[in-house]
Design a protein around this motif. Structure first.
Motif, mmCIF file in Angstrom:
data_model
loop_
_atom_site.group_PDB
_atom_site.id
_atom_site.type_symbol
_atom_site.label_atom_id
_atom_site.label_comp_id
_atom_site.label_asym_id
_atom_site.label_seq_id
_atom_site.Cartn_x
_atom_site.Cartn_y
_atom_site.Cartn_z
ATOM 1 N N ARG A 82 0.819 -1.220 0.099
ATOM 2 C CA ARG A 82 0.054 0.127 0.079
ATOM 3 C C ARG A 82 0.728 1.362 0.041
ATOM 4 N N TYR A 83 1.968 1.273 0.778
ATOM 5 C CA TYR A 83 2.915 2.473 0.915
ATOM 6 C C TYR A 83 4.162 1.758 -0.161
ATOM 7 N N LYS A 84 4.542 3.187 -0.816
ATOM 8 C CA LYS A 84 5.716 2.953 -1.557
ATOM 9 C C LYS A 84 7.114 3.545 -1.027
ATOM 10 N N ILE A 85 6.814 4.479 -0.211
ATOM 11 C CA ILE A 85 7.974 5.046 0.492
ATOM 12 C C ILE A 85 7.433 5.557 2.189
ATOM 13 N N ALA A 86 8.145 4.901 2.901
ATOM 14 C CA ALA A 86 8.004 4.928 4.256
ATOM 15 C C ALA A 86 9.048 5.555 5.204
ATOM 16 N N LEU A 87 8.819 6.216 5.971
ATOM 17 C CA LEU A 87 9.790 6.645 7.242
ATOM 18 C C LEU A 87 9.432 5.932 8.481
ATOM 19 N N LEU A 88 10.380 5.075 8.844
ATOM 20 C CA LEU A 88 10.361 4.279 10.058
ATOM 21 C C LEU A 88 10.998 5.100 11.080
ATOM 22 N N LYS A 89 10.380 5.390 12.369
ATOM 23 C CA LYS A 89 10.892 5.992 13.482
ATOM 24 C C LYS A 89 10.941 4.576 14.488
ATOM 25 N N ILE A 90 12.114 4.398 14.794
ATOM 26 C CA ILE A 90 12.573 3.629 15.967
ATOM 27 C C ILE A 90 13.235 4.194 16.971
ATOM 28 N N SER A 91 12.656 4.164 18.351
ATOM 29 C CA SER A 91 13.236 4.695 19.462
ATOM 30 C C SER A 91 14.500 4.128 19.796
ATOM 31 N N GLY A 92 15.572 4.912 20.590
ATOM 32 C CA GLY A 92 16.649 4.109 20.919
ATOM 33 C C GLY A 92 16.504 3.141 21.817
ATOM 34 N N GLU A 93 15.402 3.115 22.532
ATOM 35 C CA GLU A 93 15.152 1.913 23.630
ATOM 36 C C GLU A 93 14.902 0.879 23.015
ATOM 37 N N ALA A 94 14.346 0.663 21.823
ATOM 38 C CA ALA A 94 14.102 -0.292 21.021
ATOM 39 C C ALA A 94 15.188 -1.435 20.531
ATOM 40 N N LEU A 95 16.441 -0.551 20.747
ATOM 41 C CA LEU A 95 17.651 -1.334 20.509
ATOM 42 C C LEU A 95 18.363 -2.056 21.688
ATOM 43 N N GLN A 96 17.814 -1.776 22.603
ATOM 44 C CA GLN A 96 18.699 -1.889 23.880
ATOM 45 C C GLN A 96 18.298 -3.404 24.329
ATOM 46 N N GLY A 97 17.058 -3.995 23.710
ATOM 47 C CA GLY A 97 16.696 -5.345 24.295
ATOM 48 C C GLY A 97 16.327 -5.277 25.894
ATOM 49 N N SER A 98 16.603 -6.485 26.675
ATOM 50 C CA SER A 98 16.240 -6.390 27.805
ATOM 51 C C SER A 98 17.418 -6.060 28.758
ATOM 52 N N GLN A 99 18.647 -5.396 28.284
ATOM 53 C CA GLN A 99 19.616 -4.982 29.220
ATOM 54 C C GLN A 99 19.487 -3.661 29.716
ATOM 55 N N PHE B 161 19.938 -0.623 28.754
ATOM 56 C CA PHE B 161 20.951 0.386 28.389
ATOM 57 C C PHE B 161 21.491 -0.038 26.945
ATOM 58 N N GLY B 162 21.967 1.022 26.371
ATOM 59 C CA GLY B 162 22.674 0.788 25.234
ATOM 60 C C GLY B 162 22.331 0.095 24.004
ATOM 61 N N LEU B 163 23.273 -0.905 23.387
ATOM 62 C CA LEU B 163 22.943 -1.565 22.151
ATOM 63 C C LEU B 163 22.782 -3.006 22.448
ATOM 64 N N ASP B 164 21.755 -3.766 22.010
ATOM 65 C CA ASP B 164 21.952 -5.202 22.208
ATOM 66 C C ASP B 164 21.926 -5.824 20.698
ATOM 67 N N PRO B 165 23.344 -6.361 20.402
ATOM 68 C CA PRO B 165 23.219 -6.614 18.874
ATOM 69 C C PRO B 165 22.353 -7.636 18.568
ATOM 70 N N ASP B 166 21.857 -8.496 19.203
ATOM 71 C CA ASP B 166 20.843 -9.386 18.733
ATOM 72 C C ASP B 166 19.520 -8.667 18.484
#
Ligand code: UDP
Length: 239
Positions: A4-21, A23-28
């Motif tokens: 339905r959408y051809k061009i999208a802007l995806l906003k991801i919060s920093g917290e979404a990258l921290q996983g269950s830890q 803080f910071g970045l969880d590589p998985d």
């Protein structure tokens, strides 16, 4: 597939990258999100990404502890660059072509934000990650997401969160909370619901850009939102 959408802007919060830890970045976690993005990017939709920095620094939180607000915001914007580089690496390991464009010039490892060049990258199927927010303090990456979405002509903003849409009260504390499948920006503002900050919302509303709020942790959701399947909450412009 009929996206339905051809061009999208995806906003991801920093917290979404921290996983269950917490803080910071969880590589998985970063790899998992990258795999979801790669799945759709290979099939046609053009994707721009804005990633927050809240997993590392938030200017306002630092200011509350005595740091100068503008300095804190500069640190926050740098945090978004760290996240952008992590996501770029993960996306490239998925076999995608990517570019990071930063609102603050750092030409040794990012391109500067140049609108026409960003559009060209998207046309060529590259995922463009917009880093360093808007480049200005006192703003957020939600505002950066809406700004870049407008600038590159995105059809929709995908706002990834940890809940599956917009509720009339907090579903984590109120079991009776009701989820909206659709709602207008005006209604969100009137009811003081959390979608994006007010600056971001008015910029989206004034420019006719819809937002889909959805749960990033459910695999396949990025694809479903782009296909137009009923996922999360669609925030509409209204009459
Ligand atoms: N920031 C800023 N200007 C912008 C975007 C971000 O000053 O245009 C700073 C601000 O300090 C903010 C931090 O970067 O707190 C991280 O961004 P944000 O809080 O939006 O990240 P998220 O909550 O999405 O992880």
């Amino acid at each position: 597939m009929p996206y339905r959408y051809k061009i999208a802007l995806l906003k991801i919060s920093g917290e979404a990258l921290q996983g269950s830890q917490g803080f910071g970045l969880d590589p998985d976690t970063v790899d998992n999100i990258a795999a979801q993005i790669a799945e759709v990017a290979r099939e046609g939709p053009r994707l721009g990404l804005v990633i927050g920095g809240g997993n590392i620094f938030r200017g306002q939180a630092l200011a509350e502890r005595g740091l100068n607000r503008v300095t804190g915001d500069h640190m926050g914007m740098l945090a978004t660059v760290i996240n952008a580089l992590a996501m770029q690496d993960a996306l490239e390991r998925q076999g995608l072509e990517t570019r990071v464009q930063s609102a603050i010039t750092m030409v040794e490892f990012t391109e500067p934000f140049i609108r026409r060049r960003a559009i060209r990258h998207l046309e060529k199927g590259r995922v463009v990650i917009f880093a360093a927010g808007t480049g200005n303090p006192y703003l957020t990456t939600d505002t950066a997401a809406v700004l870049r979405a407008n600038e590159v002509g995105a059809d929709v903003i995908l706002k990834a969160t940890r809940v599956d849409g917009v509720y009339d009260s907090d579903p984590r504390t109120n079991p009776q909370a009701r989820r909206f499948s659709e709602i207008t920006y005006m209604e969100v503002i009137k009811r003081r619901l959390r979608v994006m900050d007010a600056t971001a919302m008015s910029l989206a509303m004034e420019n006719g850009l819809e937002t889909i709020v959805f749960d990033l942790r459910k695999e396949g959701n990025i694809k479903k939102t782009l296909l137009g399947e009923p996922v999360g909450t669609l925030v509409r412009i209204g009459d």
